[in-house]
Motif scaffolding. Structure first.
Motif, PDB file in Angstrom:
ATOM      1  N   GLU A 252       5.427 -31.856 -33.680  1.00 33.20           N
ATOM      2  CA  GLU A 252       4.914 -30.566 -34.136  1.00 33.20           C
ATOM      3  C   GLU A 252       4.221 -29.793 -33.012  1.00 33.20           C
ATOM      4  OE1 GLU A 252       2.980 -30.741 -37.945  1.00 33.20           O
ATOM      5  OE2 GLU A 252       2.647 -28.581 -38.002  1.00 33.20           O
ATOM      6  N   GLY A 253       3.596 -30.529 -32.091  1.00 37.19           N
ATOM      7  CA  GLY A 253       2.915 -29.868 -30.974  1.00 37.19           C
ATOM      8  C   GLY A 253       3.913 -29.093 -30.123  1.00 37.19           C
ATOM      9  N   LEU A 256       5.206 -26.066 -31.987  1.00 40.06           N
ATOM     10  CA  LEU A 256       4.239 -24.965 -31.964  1.00 40.06           C
ATOM     11  C   LEU A 256       4.239 -24.257 -30.620  1.00 40.06           C
ATOM     12  CD1 LEU A 256       1.094 -26.276 -33.878  1.00 40.06           C
ATOM     13  CD2 LEU A 256       2.419 -24.202 -34.343  1.00 40.06           C
ATOM     14  N   ASP A 257       4.324 -25.039 -29.538  1.00 45.44           N
ATOM     15  CA  ASP A 257       4.360 -24.429 -28.202  1.00 45.44           C
ATOM     16  C   ASP A 257       5.540 -23.462 -28.084  1.00 45.44           C
ATOM     17  OD1 ASP A 257       2.152 -25.780 -27.335  1.00 45.44           O
ATOM     18  OD2 ASP A 257       3.280 -27.407 -26.371  1.00 45.44           O
ATOM     19  N   LEU A 260       5.007 -20.376 -30.366  1.00 44.89           N
ATOM     20  CA  LEU A 260       3.961 -19.481 -29.854  1.00 44.89           C
ATOM     21  C   LEU A 260       4.465 -18.688 -28.664  1.00 44.89           C
ATOM     22  CD1 LEU A 260       0.490 -21.253 -29.705  1.00 44.89           C
ATOM     23  CD2 LEU A 260       1.090 -19.090 -30.819  1.00 44.89           C
ATOM     24  N   HIS A 261       5.217 -19.367 -27.820  1.00 47.46           N
ATOM     25  CA  HIS A 261       5.772 -18.717 -26.638  1.00 47.46           C
ATOM     26  C   HIS A 261       6.677 -17.558 -27.064  1.00 47.46           C
ATOM     27  CE1 HIS A 261       8.068 -18.468 -22.850  1.00 47.46           C
ATOM     28  NE2 HIS A 261       6.897 -18.775 -22.338  1.00 47.46           N
ATOM     29  N   ARG A 264       4.553 -14.714 -28.714  1.00 43.52           N
ATOM     30  CA  ARG A 264       3.782 -13.915 -27.749  1.00 43.52           C
ATOM     31  C   ARG A 264       4.723 -13.024 -26.947  1.00 43.52           C
ATOM     32  NH1 ARG A 264      -0.293 -18.753 -26.160  1.00 43.52           N
ATOM     33  NH2 ARG A 264      -1.681 -18.534 -27.956  1.00 43.52           N
ATOM     34  N   GLU A 271      -3.332 -16.798 -31.713  1.00 39.26           N
ATOM     35  CA  GLU A 271      -4.006 -17.980 -31.173  1.00 39.26           C
ATOM     36  C   GLU A 271      -3.225 -19.191 -31.658  1.00 39.26           C
ATOM     37  OE1 GLU A 271      -6.437 -17.869 -29.079  1.00 39.26           O
ATOM     38  OE2 GLU A 271      -6.542 -15.682 -29.242  1.00 39.26           O
ATOM     39  N   ARG A 272      -3.418 -20.311 -31.002  1.00 41.64           N
ATOM     40  CA  ARG A 272      -2.679 -21.503 -31.391  1.00 41.64           C
ATOM     41  C   ARG A 272      -3.155 -22.009 -32.756  1.00 41.64           C
ATOM     42  NH1 ARG A 272       0.317 -25.463 -28.827  1.00 41.64           N
ATOM     43  NH2 ARG A 272       0.239 -27.409 -29.965  1.00 41.64           N
ATOM     44  N   PRO A 273      -2.270 -21.991 -33.756  1.00 41.40           N
ATOM     45  CA  PRO A 273      -2.678 -22.482 -35.074  1.00 41.40           C
ATOM     46  C   PRO A 273      -2.591 -24.000 -35.148  1.00 41.40           C
ATOM     47  CG  PRO A 273      -0.511 -21.470 -35.170  1.00 41.40           C
ATOM     48  CD  PRO A 273      -0.881 -21.566 -33.741  1.00 41.40           C
ATOM     49  N   SER A 275      -1.020 -25.876 -37.433  1.00 40.01           N
ATOM     50  CA  SER A 275       0.207 -26.479 -37.973  1.00 40.01           C
ATOM     51  C   SER A 275       1.331 -25.451 -37.974  1.00 40.01           C
ATOM     52  CB  SER A 275      -0.040 -26.930 -39.421  1.00 40.01           C
ATOM     53  OG  SER A 275      -0.274 -25.779 -40.219  1.00 40.01           O
ATOM     54  N   PHE A 279       1.263 -21.425 -38.487  1.00 43.20           N
ATOM     55  CA  PHE A 279       1.899 -20.493 -37.537  1.00 43.20           C
ATOM     56  C   PHE A 279       2.645 -19.399 -38.305  1.00 43.20           C
ATOM     57  CE2 PHE A 279       5.788 -18.991 -35.607  1.00 43.20           C
ATOM     58  CZ  PHE A 279       5.308 -18.404 -34.445  1.00 43.20           C
TER      59      PHE A 279
END
Ligand code: GLU
Length: 302
Positions: A252-253, A256-257, A260-261, A264, A271-273, A275, A279
Motif C-alpha cells: 500500500e505504501g 500511495l507513492d 500521490l505522484h 500532484r 498531503e500523504r494520506p 490509506s 487518498f
C-alpha cells in the motif's frame, strides 16, 4: 435509465503501466467518480504486433492494487474485430483502398501531422492506378474549406483542426492487416456508451479525426479532457522503460507513492494520506476544485 456519465481508461498493453499512463488512468478515474459515473477499462491491443504478452493482465493487476476497478467487464480490442469491420462497411464510399507505401507518401513531402503520421497526398483518392493493389484502407476527409473541426477541451480549452492539411486522408485499416487505432477507438467508445474521454494530451491531435469519424458513423461525440503528458528531464514523453512503476500487489505504501505522484502532477495539492481509501476520498474533491479553478482562470483571461 442510462448512466449520465461513462468514462474510460484505454491502455495499450505494449508494456507495464508506467508513471505517464498512470496519470491518464488517475485523471479518468477521478473525473468519473466526481460525476458519480461509471469508469471502464478497455485493453487496446488492436496493434497485435506491439502487444507484449501478459502486459494486459499486469496492467489490470496494478490498477486493482491502486484501488481502481473497472465498473464493467474489461474488453479487449483484439476480440472485437467484427465491430470494426462493420463500421468500415458503414463508411461506404468515404473509405477507399490505397496502394501507396510509406516511402511514396513521405516522398510527396506534404509533411507530417502533429502526431507524426505522414500527410497523405491523395494519390489513390479516385481509384487505384492500373497494376496497383490495395495495401491499406483510407478515409477521405473533406476538401479544405469544409474540413474544420472544432471542439472544446475541458482542460486545454477550444481547439480547431483543419483535417485536409493537418491530417489528410487517414488510415482505417493498415497494410499489416490490423484495424487502425482511430477507427477502433471511435467504434468502441460509441459501442460502450462512453460520454467522457479523459486521456493524455499526446492524443489531442487525434481528436478531430475521431470527431469526423463519429459524424460519419452517426454516433455521439463525447466530451474531451486532455491532461498534460509526463516528460523526462530531456522533455521526452516517458517510455515504458523510463517511467516503470514499482508497485507490488499488497504494497500500500508504494501504491500511495505512485498515486500521490500522479495526483500532484495533475495539480492536486495533496498531503500523504494514511490509506488508499483516504487518498481517493481526498483526491476526488481536489480534482473538482482544480478543474473549477482552471476554468475560472481561463475565463478571466483578457
Ligand atoms: N490506447 C491509447 C494509449 O495507450 C489510448 C487511447 C485513448 O485513450 O484514446 O495511448
Amino acid at each position: 435509465m442510462s448512466n449520465p456519465y461513462i468514462g474510460r481508461f484505454a491502455p495499450s498493453p505494449t508494456g507495464p503501466l508506467h508513471a505517464g499512463s498512470l496519470v491518464a488512468a488517475v485523471a479518468s478515474y477521478l473525473d468519473a467518480r466526481a460525476h458519480n459515473g461509471l469508469w471502464l477499462v478497455r485493453i487496446e491491443d488492436i496493434d497485435e504486433g506491439r502487444s507484449v504478452p501478459g502486459a494486459d493482465h499486469a496492467i489490470l493487476a496494478l490498477l486493482d492494487s491502486l484501488g481502481m476497478h473497472s465498473d464493467v467487464e474489461v474488453v479487449w480490442q483484439s476480440r472485437r474485430k467484427d465491430l470494426y469491420a462493420a463500421a468500415a462497411d458503414k463508411l461506404g464510399a468515404h473509405a477507399y483502398p490505397c496502394g501507396c507505401n510509406r516511402r511514396e507518401i513521405l516522398d510527396s513531402r506534404l509533411g507530417v501531422a502533429p502526431d507524426g503520421a505522414a500527410i497523405y497526398p491523395g494519390t489513390c483518392r479516385h481509384g487505384l492506378a492500373p497494376g496497383r493493389s490495395m495495401r491499406s484502407l483510407r478515409l477521405r476527409v473533406p476538401e479544405a474549406g469544409e474540413d474544420t473541426i472544432t471542439f472544446i477541451d475541458r482542460f486545454a480549452g477550444p481547439r480547431t483542426q483543419h483535417l485536409a492539411h493537418e491530417s489528410g486522408d487517414f488510415v482505417l485499416k493498415r497494410a499489416d492487416g490490423y484495424w487502425a487505432y482511430q477507427l477502433a477507438v471511435v467504434v468502441d467508445d460509441a459501442e460502450q456508451g462512453v460520454t467522457d474521454i479523459v486521456r493524455g494530451a499526446d492524443l489531442i491531435d487525434s481528436t478531430a479525426r475521431q470527431i469526423h469519424l463519429q459524424r460519419l458513423l452517426g454516433v455521439p461525440t463525447p466530451r474531451y479532457l486532455h491532461v498534460p503528458v509526463v516528460r523526462n528531464a530531456d522533455g521526452e514523453k516517458l517510455s515504458k522503460q523510463t517511467g516503470a512503476l514499482a508497485v507490488l500487489p499488497g504494497d500500500e505504501g508504494a501504491a500511495l507513492d505512485a498515486l500521490l505522484h500522479a495526483a500532484r502532477f495533475l495539480g492536486l495539492p495533496l498531503e500523504r494520506p494514511a490509506s488508499l481509501a483516504a487518498f481517493w476520498q481526498l483526491a476526488i474533491p481536489a480534482w473538482v476544485a482544480m478543474l473549477a479553478e482552471r476554468e475560472t482562470r481561463t475565463l478571466a483571461l483578457p
